[in-house]
Design an enzyme around this catalytic site. Sequence first.
Site: not given
Length: 226
Positions: A45, A117
């Site tokens: 992320d 992610e």
Amino acid sequence: MNPIVINRLQRKLGYTFNHQELLQQALTHRSASSKHNERLEFLGDSILSFVIANALYHRFPRVDEGDMSRMRATLVRGNTLAELAREFDLGECLRLGPGELKSGGFRRESILADTMEALIGGVFLDSNIQTVEQLILNWYKTRLDEISPGDKQKDPKTRLQEYLQGRHLPLPSYLVVQVRGEAHDQEFTIHCQVSGLSEPVVGTGSSRRKAEQAAAEQVLKKLELE
């Protein structure tokens, strides 16, 4: 896990893992194993946000921070990541527990986005920042070429509110109608009621806020503003 499916995924991603255990972990949901992908997701992320922010900074030298933030939010939000995941047929590669398999977790937007992610985090640990940056830019090339600053980059709830206020219509109401899953992995279902639409519009997400944004986005599409 089927090696044919895994090799096909790596070809689509444009990257072959040197340490296949990192790929296995990136594809593993917490419902399937204690060695799951949430730490990789945390890392990925942050890397994704940095890479996209850096790309926007250099592509738009005269655009202010607010517009760049909105463009970044559009590019890294869950539904964009889920779109990428579907382009890679990621759902067929996920390792899910029996409950998630039964409930169709391989199609759930939040799980697909989180796994993307985690893959980014895994690629970084398997290689280096330059490699993962180039990979992300390859994945996002079309989206980066098409994105532009402006009102369209405001989040869906803001755009819907401004649209209704501009026409002196009541603001939308958002109602939580269902919460599924354990506390660490919930899925919220929201009904958004808007003046002019006969039925509430449904949105789902891994948090109430994300579900409200998803519902607002569907309303905008119905109003042909999207």
